[in-house]
Design an enzyme around this catalytic site. Structure first.
Site, mmCIF file in Angstrom:
data_model
loop_
_atom_site.group_PDB
_atom_site.id
_atom_site.type_symbol
_atom_site.label_atom_id
_atom_site.label_comp_id
_atom_site.label_asym_id
_atom_site.label_seq_id
_atom_site.Cartn_x
_atom_site.Cartn_y
_atom_site.Cartn_z
ATOM 1 N N TYR A 242 0.852 -1.204 0.000
ATOM 2 C CA TYR A 242 0.000 0.000 0.000
ATOM 3 C C TYR A 242 0.881 1.245 0.000
ATOM 4 O O TYR A 242 0.734 2.142 -0.837
ATOM 5 C CB TYR A 242 -0.913 -0.010 1.231
ATOM 6 C CG TYR A 242 -1.645 1.291 1.443
ATOM 7 C CD1 TYR A 242 -2.647 1.688 0.569
ATOM 8 C CD2 TYR A 242 -1.310 2.144 2.515
ATOM 9 C CE1 TYR A 242 -3.308 2.899 0.750
ATOM 10 C CE2 TYR A 242 -1.972 3.342 2.699
ATOM 11 C CZ TYR A 242 -2.963 3.716 1.818
ATOM 12 O OH TYR A 242 -3.613 4.908 1.983
HETATM 13 O O1 LIG Z 1 -2.208 6.951 7.682
HETATM 14 C C1 LIG Z 1 -2.392 6.297 6.668
HETATM 15 O O2 LIG Z 1 -1.963 6.644 5.581
HETATM 16 C C2 LIG Z 1 -3.117 4.986 6.735
HETATM 17 O O3 LIG Z 1 -3.984 5.050 7.874
HETATM 18 C C3 LIG Z 1 -4.697 3.875 8.105
HETATM 19 O O4 LIG Z 1 -3.821 2.812 8.363
HETATM 20 P P1 LIG Z 1 -3.457 2.455 9.862
HETATM 21 O O5 LIG Z 1 -2.740 3.570 10.513
HETATM 22 O O6 LIG Z 1 -2.789 1.128 9.826
HETATM 23 O O7 LIG Z 1 -4.907 2.402 10.535
HETATM 24 P P2 LIG Z 1 -5.711 1.206 11.197
HETATM 25 O O8 LIG Z 1 -5.848 0.091 10.246
HETATM 26 O O9 LIG Z 1 -6.942 1.783 11.743
HETATM 27 O O10 LIG Z 1 -4.767 0.742 12.388
HETATM 28 C C4 LIG Z 1 -4.478 1.646 13.462
HETATM 29 C C5 LIG Z 1 -3.621 0.950 14.466
HETATM 30 O O11 LIG Z 1 -4.350 -0.124 15.039
HETATM 31 C C6 LIG Z 1 -3.584 -1.307 14.971
HETATM 32 N N1 LIG Z 1 -4.486 -2.453 14.807
HETATM 33 C C7 LIG Z 1 -5.233 -2.585 13.682
HETATM 34 C C8 LIG Z 1 -6.105 -3.615 13.540
HETATM 35 C C9 LIG Z 1 -6.208 -4.561 14.549
HETATM 36 O O12 LIG Z 1 -6.969 -5.529 14.489
HETATM 37 N N2 LIG Z 1 -5.449 -4.400 15.659
HETATM 38 C C10 LIG Z 1 -4.577 -3.370 15.824
HETATM 39 O O13 LIG Z 1 -3.915 -3.266 16.845
HETATM 40 C C11 LIG Z 1 -2.641 -1.126 13.819
HETATM 41 O O14 LIG Z 1 -1.501 -1.937 13.985
HETATM 42 C C12 LIG Z 1 -2.343 0.343 13.894
HETATM 43 O O15 LIG Z 1 -1.300 0.561 14.772
HETATM 44 C C13 LIG Z 1 -5.557 3.551 6.906
HETATM 45 O O16 LIG Z 1 -6.234 2.324 7.120
HETATM 46 C C14 LIG Z 1 -4.746 3.459 5.650
HETATM 47 O O17 LIG Z 1 -5.606 3.283 4.566
HETATM 48 C C15 LIG Z 1 -3.882 4.680 5.469
HETATM 49 O O18 LIG Z 1 -4.665 5.742 5.069
#
Ligand SMILES: O=C(O)[C@H]1O[C@H](OP(=O)(O)OP(=O)(O)OC[C@H]2O[C@@H](n3ccc(=O)[nH]c3=O)[C@H](O)[C@@H]2O)[C@H](O)[C@@H](O)[C@H]1O
Length: 431
Positions: A242
């Site tokens: 991504y």
């Molecule tokens: O800033 C971005 O550019 C991206 O932001 C977002 O990604 P992320 O920051 O990864 O958000 P998100 O999935 O909500 O996980 C948040 C936290 O929860 C943790 N997480 C997640 C799932 C889970 O089951 N458990 C968990 O601990 C996980 O490890 C993480 O630490 C958008 O989805 C992406 O499309 C993109 O725009």
């Protein structure tokens, strides 16, 4: 030995009985009894069947044409009316991914202040399309028309620019999600690379060329350890496909800026959340699971360090998008030829105060008045990064970007929306 005639004719007793009932029936029998007449009847029946089948296929083809989701006088009228500008100095904006989370909010904000807005969205099923349709309902109520179509459809894009001389494109259509890239890598190439190039090709040929503001991502910082993340930092260590496609997008848009004079602004969004959000994101799926009494999985980094994100509330992101559109500067090319240098900008849009994932869960518990069942596991090697933290001084300097909603307040608004949208059907709150 039965004659050929006997073999061809059904030798049902009933048929032969008919022969004895009167002159009319005898005539019928004579008629059917003739082999050549039978042959003619067979030909007639075959011809009848063939013409019926081709008529059916004509109707089907016609239907496919009629039900195609774009084109036609009525459709053009809707596009034009949606693109109508209702304020002096306003812009006409094509918003891609308009039925998405950020797309809906930005479209509504632009429409509200009198800009013309036309949306395009492919309504794919990465997450529940009924939520996207409900968002489209909100847009329709405010007079924003969303065309159902894909940004890879060059004919559709060309048609839209034929109908409206868009001054700006707010490009938000993308395959989102960091971890899903391991499951379906080609969807990222399809939307974030091929779709982006198709859009840029259309914009470069448009006359006048629009200015483009588009969604990059905080994930381009990848394994960067220097905090807070600045636009001047290296971004050559993506941790997920991504992130790699978003980084590629930054390079691709640079090329189109350089060769064709397209005005480009890339926005690195930092984990955007809020009402009408994306169900695949942690804050959303945690809410659903907590209400349903199901466990949630919380990833933890190496050495038991909690993961952290610079969670940014949707209204702040909208302000950043609108500020970027307002200050975009013109594209300089026309008919595919550059006339002079055009702006190429990249901005972080974050909140500047990272919060750990366990803290996010505690805030949700408070708002939902339900205790979460926490299942803490070590972060799998799935593209996640340990933390994000935005330096936003560039956006502040350029268009006064200043986030004003902290996570506590933003999640309260999200939970209020969630309960009003889904009710408690998604689970029973304890207490
Ligand atoms: O800033 C971005 O550019 C991206 O932001 C977002 O990604 P992320 O920051 O990864 O958000 P998100 O999935 O909500 O996980 C948040 C936290 O929860 C943790 N997480 C997640 C799932 C889970 O089951 N458990 C968990 O601990 C996980 O490890 C993480 O630490 C958008 O989805 C992406 O499309 C993109 O725009």
């Amino acid at each position: 030995m039965p004659s050929l005639q006997d073999e061809l004719l059904p030798s049902t007793p009933g048929k032969f009985k008919i022969d004895h009932r009167g002159p009319h029936h005898r005539h019928l029998h004579r008629c059917f009894a003739s082999t050549s007449t039978m042959f003619l009847w067979a030909l007639f029946l075959i011809a009848l069947t063939a013409s019926y089948l081709s008529f059916q296929s004509f109707i089907d083809t016609g239907n496919r044409f009629i039900t195609t989701s774009w084109g036609g006088i009525q459709w053009e009228r809707q596009v034009r009316s949606s693109a109508q500008i209702h304020r002096s100095g306003g812009m006409s904006v094509l918003v891609t991914g308009a039925a998405g989370f950020v797309g809906t909010h930005v479209s509504l904000a632009l429409k509200k202040r009198g800009d013309g807005v036309v949306g395009i969205d492919n309504f794919n099923n990465y997450y529940d399309p009924s939520l996207k349709k409900a968002r489209r309902g909100q847009l329709q109520k405010q007079g924003v028309f969303v065309v159902e179509g894909d940004i890879n459809d060059a004919r559709l894009l060309a048609k839209l620019f034929d109908v409206v001389a868009f001054t700006h494109v707010m490009h938000l259509a993308a395959q989102a999600g960091v971890r899903y890239a391991m499951e379906n890598p080609s969807s990222y190439v399809h939307s974030n690379i091929a779709g982006l190039v198709t859009l840029l090709e259309t914009c470069k040929s448009a006359d006048p060329q629009p200015a483009i503001v588009w969604a990059s991502s905080s994930s381009v910082y990848g394994l960067n350890e220097k905090v807070p993340f600045s636009e001047l930092d290296q971004t050559d260590q993506p941790a997920s496909l991504y992130a790699a496609t978003k980084k590629a997008g930054e390079e691709i848009t640079h090329t189109y800026n350089h060769i064709y004079g397209l005005s480009i602004t890339g926005l690195r969004f930092f984990t955007v959340y809020g009402p009408w959000g994306r169900p695949d994101m942690a804050y959303f799926s945690f809410t659903r699971n907590i209400l349903q009494g199901k466990p949630i999985t919380i990833y933890r980094g190496k050495n038991r360090v909690d993961l952290a994100r610079d969670f940014t509330y949707i209204d702040d992101i909208v302000k950043g998008c609108v500020g970027s559109l307002d200050t975009a500067g013109r594209s300089t090319g026309s008919g595919g030829k550059k006339r002079g240098p055009a702006p190429y900008r990249i901005f972080n849009l974050g909140n500047t105060s990272p919060v750990t994932v366990p803290t996010l869960v505690s805030i949700l518990e408070r708002h939902l008045k339900v205790k979460a069942k926490r299942n803490i596991v070590e972060m799998p090697g799935n593209g996640d990064v340990p933390f994000t933290h935005a330096n936003i001084s560039l956006a502040k300097q350029e268009f006064g970007y200043k986030p004003t909603t902290d996570l506590q307040t933003g999640l309260k608004k999200f939970v209020k929306w969630y309960l009003s949208y889904y009710g408690y059907n998604h689970g029973k709150p304890v207490n």
